[in-house]
Motif scaffolding. Structure first.
Motif, PDB file in Angstrom:
ATOM      1  N   ARG A  21       8.658  29.464  27.573  1.00  0.00           N
ATOM      2  CA  ARG A  21       8.273  30.866  27.374  1.00  0.00           C
ATOM      3  C   ARG A  21       8.789  31.748  28.507  1.00  0.00           C
ATOM      4  O   ARG A  21       9.047  32.926  28.325  1.00  0.00           O
ATOM      5  CB  ARG A  21       6.752  31.000  27.226  1.00  0.00           C
ATOM      6  N   ASP A  39      14.727  28.605  25.066  1.00  0.00           N
ATOM      7  CA  ASP A  39      14.471  29.554  23.968  1.00  0.00           C
ATOM      8  C   ASP A  39      15.786  30.015  23.333  1.00  0.00           C
ATOM      9  O   ASP A  39      16.588  30.701  23.965  1.00  0.00           O
ATOM     10  CB  ASP A  39      13.700  30.751  24.560  1.00  0.00           C
ATOM     11  N   CYS A 131       5.168  25.421  21.970  1.00  0.00           N
ATOM     12  CA  CYS A 131       5.810  26.650  22.472  1.00  0.00           C
ATOM     13  C   CYS A 131       6.026  27.664  21.350  1.00  0.00           C
ATOM     14  O   CYS A 131       6.175  28.847  21.615  1.00  0.00           O
ATOM     15  CB  CYS A 131       7.126  26.332  23.181  1.00  0.00           C
ATOM     16  N   LEU A 133       8.530  28.330  19.610  1.00  0.00           N
ATOM     17  CA  LEU A 133       9.822  29.020  19.710  1.00  0.00           C
ATOM     18  C   LEU A 133      10.898  28.126  19.097  1.00  0.00           C
ATOM     19  O   LEU A 133      10.790  26.898  19.191  1.00  0.00           O
ATOM     20  CB  LEU A 133      10.203  29.234  21.181  1.00  0.00           C
ATOM     21  N   ILE A 135      14.136  26.270  19.662  1.00  0.00           N
ATOM     22  CA  ILE A 135      14.684  25.816  20.949  1.00  0.00           C
ATOM     23  C   ILE A 135      16.132  25.350  20.778  1.00  0.00           C
ATOM     24  O   ILE A 135      16.401  24.410  20.009  1.00  0.00           O
ATOM     25  CB  ILE A 135      13.811  24.660  21.523  1.00  0.00           C
TER      26      ILE A 135
END
Ligand code: AMP
Ligand code: MG
Length: 343
Positions: A21, A39, A131, A133, A135
């Motif tokens: 993050r 990310d 997370c 997100l 990746i």
């Protein structure tokens, strides 16, 4: 920078997710090889991956998600892609799909398509969920080195370059995911992996394999996947791969071994007794075992400082195509078919 290496656990996963993050780079295990993640939608974070790996900027990254819903707004998921996801996700299958402008150009090296995959490893799944997100994660080796299949390999290459390595033990598959291009009319395998072109064809109706999978690119030839252009999977030693029966291969390897200064042999388990007291290492007995062991063996050869690796391969087809693609590239395509030499 100090590089921490922590076993996979609740706390280390939370820490890794927090680093993601913050736009930092973390190495984590997957079922194929270790990945070097950040990310995927943060261009600065992705740039840090390229720097840590010393990866050429024209070689795009694979975007990893915990579930396919995370792809919404990132790429066009075709009907064929849906079917392949139903069949093979989570798992070692990466699909190339047309991207949207939300995916930064640096992630795809400026290409209009994005590579996406959902890994089937409990730690990778837990981390991606934690997370929340997408990746971007290439293999966690320095460019040109064999891909890492253990946290110790990652540490060798990434010490001082990234803040955290999650240690989840040895990777089961041992070679990178299958990369299939779904942007054309017929799916085309650009990089063979544990899921074969035959497996894909059984679901999608048809599937081809890029011809450059088992030969070097010709002068000026367009690389369907930028990764094909780059030196890859390379041990420091010169390597030759032999294909044929245990006996015929051993005869050829022994002649070259005995004439060399410091050689080592990689052979199938069934052939090990043929080499007597020579320096010989196992590649298992099946192409899958070979895939699991290959990158580890190449690193071991580097540590021994041998100048010549003589390796026994498999016919480059079906399930053996993945390991043979890596062996051929490690050997700069120096392949010898021993049975055809006899005739
Ligand atoms: P790695 O990240 O080390 O597993 O390598 C990823 C592989 O996928 C490389 O060979 C890349 O060139 C290939 N790749 C990733 N994205 C694309 C794309 N959009 N088009 C073609 N090949 C890609
Ligand atoms: Mg790689």
């Amino acid at each position: 920078m100090t590089t921490q290496c922590l076993p996979v656990g609740e706390e280390s996963l939370r820490k890794a997710a927090e680093l993601f993050r913050q736009g930092q780079v973390v190495a984590f295990p997957t079922e194929t090889v270790y990945g070097l993640g950040a990310d995927a939608l943060n261009a600065d974070a992705v740039r840090a991956i390229f720097e840590a790996k010393e990866r050429p900027a024209d070689n795009p990254l694979i975007v990893h998600v915990a579930k396919r819903e995370q792809l919404e707004g990132l790429c066009q998921v075709t009907e064929t892609a849906q079917k392949l996801m139903d069949a093979f996700w989570p798992g070692p299958l990466t699909m190339l799909l047309m991207k949207t402008s939300r995916v930064p150009d640096i992630t795809t090296a400026g290409l209009p398509s994005v590579a996406v995959r959902c890994p089937n490893h409990p730690a990778a799944q837990a981390l991606l969920l934690e997370c929340a997100l997408p990746i971007a994660a290439p293999s966690a080796n320095r460019s040109g080195r064999p891909s890492p299949t253990s946290a110790a390999h990652v540490f060798e290459d990434m010490q001082g370059r990234i803040p955290l390595i999650l240690d989840g033990g040895a990777c089961q598959v041992g070679v990178e995911s299958t990369v299939v291009d779904l942007t054309g009319d017929v799916p085309c395998v650009l990089r063979p992996g544990a899921i074969t072109a035959e497996d894909i064809a059984a679901v999608a109706g048809a599937c081809t394999v890029a011809s450059s999978v088992m030969r070097p690119l010709k002068e000026g030839e367009h690389a369907p996947s930028p990764g094909m252009k780059h030196r890859h999977y390379a041990p420091k030693a010169k390597m030759t791969v032999f294909i044929g029966s245990d006996e015929a291969v051993a005869k050829e390897i022994i002649a070259r071994y005995d004439a060399a200064d410091s050689a080592a042999i990689l052979a199938h388990d069934s052939a090990l007794p043929l080499y007597g007291t020579r320096r010989v290492f196992s590649l298992g007995d099946t192409p899958q075992e070979g895939a699991h062991l290959l990158f580890q063996r190449l690193r071991e050869m580097d540590e021994l400082g041998v100048s010549l690796i003589l390796a026994q391969g498999w016919e480059a087809q079906g399930k053996a195509l993945a390991v043979m693609n890596r062996m051929a590239r490690a050997a700069a395509f120096d392949l010898v078919n021993v049975s055809s030499q006899d005739s």
